[in-house]
Scaffold this motif. Structure first.
Motif, PDB file in Angstrom:
ATOM      1  N   GLU A  43       0.784  -1.098   0.027  1.00  0.00           N
ATOM      2  CA  GLU A  43      -0.088  -0.036  -0.059  1.00  0.00           C
ATOM      3  C   GLU A  43       0.886   1.160  -0.108  1.00  0.00           C
ATOM      4  O   GLU A  43       0.735   2.137  -0.589  1.00  0.00           O
ATOM      5  N   LEU A  44       1.722   1.250   0.950  1.00  0.00           N
ATOM      6  CA  LEU A  44       2.690   2.619   0.987  1.00  0.00           C
ATOM      7  C   LEU A  44       3.631   2.794  -0.398  1.00  0.00           C
ATOM      8  O   LEU A  44       3.817   3.775  -0.531  1.00  0.00           O
ATOM      9  N   SER A  45       3.863   1.670  -1.111  1.00  0.00           N
ATOM     10  CA  SER A  45       4.616   1.900  -2.306  1.00  0.00           C
ATOM     11  C   SER A  45       4.069   2.852  -3.027  1.00  0.00           C
ATOM     12  O   SER A  45       4.798   3.360  -4.083  1.00  0.00           O
ATOM     13  N   GLN A  46       2.595   2.911  -3.122  1.00  0.00           N
ATOM     14  CA  GLN A  46       1.979   3.822  -4.284  1.00  0.00           C
ATOM     15  C   GLN A  46       2.001   5.154  -4.094  1.00  0.00           C
ATOM     16  O   GLN A  46       2.065   5.997  -5.019  1.00  0.00           O
ATOM     17  N   PHE A  47       2.923   5.609  -2.836  1.00  0.00           N
ATOM     18  CA  PHE A  47       2.983   6.826  -2.462  1.00  0.00           C
ATOM     19  C   PHE A  47       4.381   7.375  -2.607  1.00  0.00           C
ATOM     20  O   PHE A  47       4.742   8.547  -2.306  1.00  0.00           O
ATOM     21  N   PRO A  51      11.833   4.646  -7.998  1.00  0.00           N
ATOM     22  CA  PRO A  51      12.780   3.748  -7.323  1.00  0.00           C
ATOM     23  C   PRO A  51      12.304   3.209  -5.988  1.00  0.00           C
ATOM     24  O   PRO A  51      12.682   2.082  -5.629  1.00  0.00           O
ATOM     25  N   ASP A  52      11.936   4.250  -5.125  1.00  0.00           N
ATOM     26  CA  ASP A  52      11.640   3.968  -3.694  1.00  0.00           C
ATOM     27  C   ASP A  52      10.577   2.985  -3.804  1.00  0.00           C
ATOM     28  O   ASP A  52      10.380   2.063  -3.061  1.00  0.00           O
ATOM     29  N   LEU A  81       1.122 -11.786  -2.970  1.00  0.00           N
ATOM     30  CA  LEU A  81       2.413 -11.802  -3.731  1.00  0.00           C
ATOM     31  C   LEU A  81       2.262 -11.578  -5.138  1.00  0.00           C
ATOM     32  O   LEU A  81       2.880 -11.175  -5.937  1.00  0.00           O
ATOM     33  N   GLY A  82       1.124 -12.162  -5.613  1.00  0.00           N
ATOM     34  CA  GLY A  82       0.672 -11.828  -7.011  1.00  0.00           C
ATOM     35  C   GLY A  82       0.549 -10.316  -7.145  1.00  0.00           C
ATOM     36  O   GLY A  82       1.093  -9.970  -8.533  1.00  0.00           O
ATOM     37  N   ASN A  83       0.137  -9.867  -6.340  1.00  0.00           N
ATOM     38  CA  ASN A  83      -0.295  -8.186  -6.440  1.00  0.00           C
ATOM     39  C   ASN A  83       1.098  -7.423  -6.424  1.00  0.00           C
ATOM     40  O   ASN A  83       1.353  -6.500  -7.213  1.00  0.00           O
ATOM     41  N   ALA A  84       1.911  -7.867  -5.609  1.00  0.00           N
ATOM     42  CA  ALA A  84       3.297  -7.441  -5.532  1.00  0.00           C
ATOM     43  C   ALA A  84       3.888  -7.561  -6.867  1.00  0.00           C
ATOM     44  O   ALA A  84       4.524  -6.479  -7.338  1.00  0.00           O
ATOM     45  N   HIS A  85       4.013  -8.804  -7.382  1.00  0.00           N
ATOM     46  CA  HIS A  85       4.824  -9.069  -8.578  1.00  0.00           C
ATOM     47  C   HIS A  85       4.148  -8.139  -9.924  1.00  0.00           C
ATOM     48  O   HIS A  85       4.981  -7.661 -10.719  1.00  0.00           O
ATOM     49  N   THR A  86       3.002  -8.140  -9.837  1.00  0.00           N
ATOM     50  CA  THR A  86       2.245  -7.245 -10.810  1.00  0.00           C
ATOM     51  C   THR A  86       2.524  -5.911 -10.723  1.00  0.00           C
ATOM     52  O   THR A  86       2.889  -5.130 -11.807  1.00  0.00           O
ATOM     53  N   SER A  87       2.651  -5.392  -9.549  1.00  0.00           N
ATOM     54  CA  SER A  87       2.837  -3.852  -9.399  1.00  0.00           C
ATOM     55  C   SER A  87       4.265  -3.739  -9.657  1.00  0.00           C
ATOM     56  O   SER A  87       4.655  -2.535 -10.526  1.00  0.00           O
ATOM     57  N   HIS A  88       5.194  -4.669  -9.183  1.00  0.00           N
ATOM     58  CA  HIS A  88       6.619  -4.554  -9.948  1.00  0.00           C
ATOM     59  C   HIS A  88       6.748  -4.654 -11.242  1.00  0.00           C
ATOM     60  O   HIS A  88       7.661  -3.650 -11.688  1.00  0.00           O
ATOM     61  N   ALA A 148       5.819   9.692 -15.262  1.00  0.00           N
ATOM     62  CA  ALA A 148       5.492   9.299 -13.650  1.00  0.00           C
ATOM     63  C   ALA A 148       6.655   9.601 -12.769  1.00  0.00           C
ATOM     64  O   ALA A 148       6.834  10.276 -11.833  1.00  0.00           O
ATOM     65  N   MET A 149       7.975   9.571 -13.713  1.00  0.00           N
ATOM     66  CA  MET A 149       9.337   9.790 -13.184  1.00  0.00           C
ATOM     67  C   MET A 149       9.855  11.323 -13.491  1.00  0.00           C
ATOM     68  O   MET A 149      10.877  11.501 -13.133  1.00  0.00           O
ATOM     69  N   GLY A 150       8.879  11.926 -14.060  1.00  0.00           N
ATOM     70  CA  GLY A 150       9.252  13.401 -14.226  1.00  0.00           C
ATOM     71  C   GLY A 150       9.895  13.533 -15.669  1.00  0.00           C
ATOM     72  O   GLY A 150      10.549  14.689 -15.835  1.00  0.00           O
ATOM     73  N   SER A 151      10.014  12.754 -16.508  1.00  0.00           N
ATOM     74  CA  SER A 151      10.679  13.093 -17.907  1.00  0.00           C
ATOM     75  C   SER A 151       9.747  12.573 -18.784  1.00  0.00           C
ATOM     76  O   SER A 151       8.670  12.368 -18.585  1.00  0.00           O
ATOM     77  N   GLY A 152      10.151  12.528 -20.059  1.00  0.00           N
ATOM     78  CA  GLY A 152       9.304  12.007 -20.987  1.00  0.00           C
ATOM     79  C   GLY A 152       8.672  13.314 -21.651  1.00  0.00           C
ATOM     80  O   GLY A 152       8.660  14.456 -21.088  1.00  0.00           O
ATOM     81  N   PRO A 153       7.945  13.186 -22.864  1.00  0.00           N
ATOM     82  CA  PRO A 153       7.126  14.368 -23.602  1.00  0.00           C
ATOM     83  C   PRO A 153       6.181  14.909 -22.495  1.00  0.00           C
ATOM     84  O   PRO A 153       5.348  14.318 -21.876  1.00  0.00           O
ATOM     85  N   SER A 154       5.935  16.178 -22.376  1.00  0.00           N
ATOM     86  CA  SER A 154       4.993  16.831 -22.043  1.00  0.00           C
ATOM     87  C   SER A 154       3.694  16.853 -22.785  1.00  0.00           C
ATOM     88  O   SER A 154       3.532  16.617 -23.914  1.00  0.00           O
ATOM     89  N   ALA A 155       2.389  17.097 -21.994  1.00  0.00           N
ATOM     90  CA  ALA A 155       1.226  17.011 -22.822  1.00  0.00           C
ATOM     91  C   ALA A 155       1.328  18.077 -23.768  1.00  0.00           C
ATOM     92  O   ALA A 155       0.355  18.048 -24.711  1.00  0.00           O
ATOM     93  N   SER A 156       1.643  19.338 -23.518  1.00  0.00           N
ATOM     94  CA  SER A 156       1.673  20.198 -24.404  1.00  0.00           C
ATOM     95  C   SER A 156       2.359  20.010 -25.890  1.00  0.00           C
ATOM     96  O   SER A 156       2.055  20.462 -26.723  1.00  0.00           O
TER      97      SER A 156
END
Length: 206
Positions: A43-47, A51-52, A81-88, A148-156
């Protein structure tokens, strides 16, 4: 989700994590406690940033595997565990590397469903797991992980057509992430509440 609710959830699962850690110090062979610990970390990992978040998910996997060493057929630990591997997997851009996680997730979901055949959530997990690799490809093709990591093309800089495709992919991503995290949250919360809250009093006689 508004900020206040999000903050409440962080506080709740951080408290659950610390409680599980304290319980583990007294009884390291409590499989229920290890499962709650893994669920709280997930649960906490989504916040966290990516990398963290991945680090926290791996920590959750470690706790859940420990729970299975104590109780190999514990279906809620298998399911988490299934959810953890899916999230990873979803946080891993490389398709081949992610596939290893998706395959493990499907195996864990299948074992969980075999352990508790009446559980609709486990059945739903198996269905979602089958679609996950395709969804992963869609998300990373459109650059959501980079954004999500702060890179990549912007919406504009995107065209209207790309924006439409990205919105569809984004909706899909949040559908699956939202469903997984909500489900894990419910399991962790119920498990945590069961272990710390006294049962409700019986209803008064009529």
């Amino acid at each position: 989700m508004d900020m206040e609710n999000e903050f409440d959830r962080i506080l709740f699962f951080e408290h659950a994590r610390k409680t599980a850690e304290a319980t583990y110090a007294k009884n390291p062979l409590d499989a229920d406690n290890l499962t709650r610990w893994g669920g709280a970390l997930l649960e906490l990992s989504q916040f966290q940033n990516v990398p963290d978040s991945k680090k926290m998910i791996l920590d959750a996997i470690s706790k859940l595997e420990e729970a299975l060493e104590v109780s190999p057929s514990k279906h809620d630990a298998l399911w988490c565990l299934g959810n953890a591997h899916t999230s990873h997997a979803f946080l891993t851009p490389d398709q081949d590397v992610a596939k290893v996680d998706f395959d493990k997730a499907a195996q864990y979901f299948e074992q969980a469903a075999e352990g508790d055949p009446q559980n609709e959530l486990y059945k739903k997990s198996l269905e979602v797991a089958a679609k996950a690799p395709e969804l992963h490809l869609e998300i990373h093709k459109h650059g959501f992980a980079q954004q999500a990591m702060g890179s990549g093309p912007s919406a504009s800089t995107t065209t209207k057509q790309q924006g439409s495709k990205k919105k569809k992919s984004s909706d899909l991503k949040y559908d699956i992430f939202g469903w997984i995290i909500l489900a894990v949250g419910i399991v962790a919360w119920v498990g945590f509440a069961k272990s710390h809250v006294p049962p409700p009093p019986p209803p008064p006689p009529r």
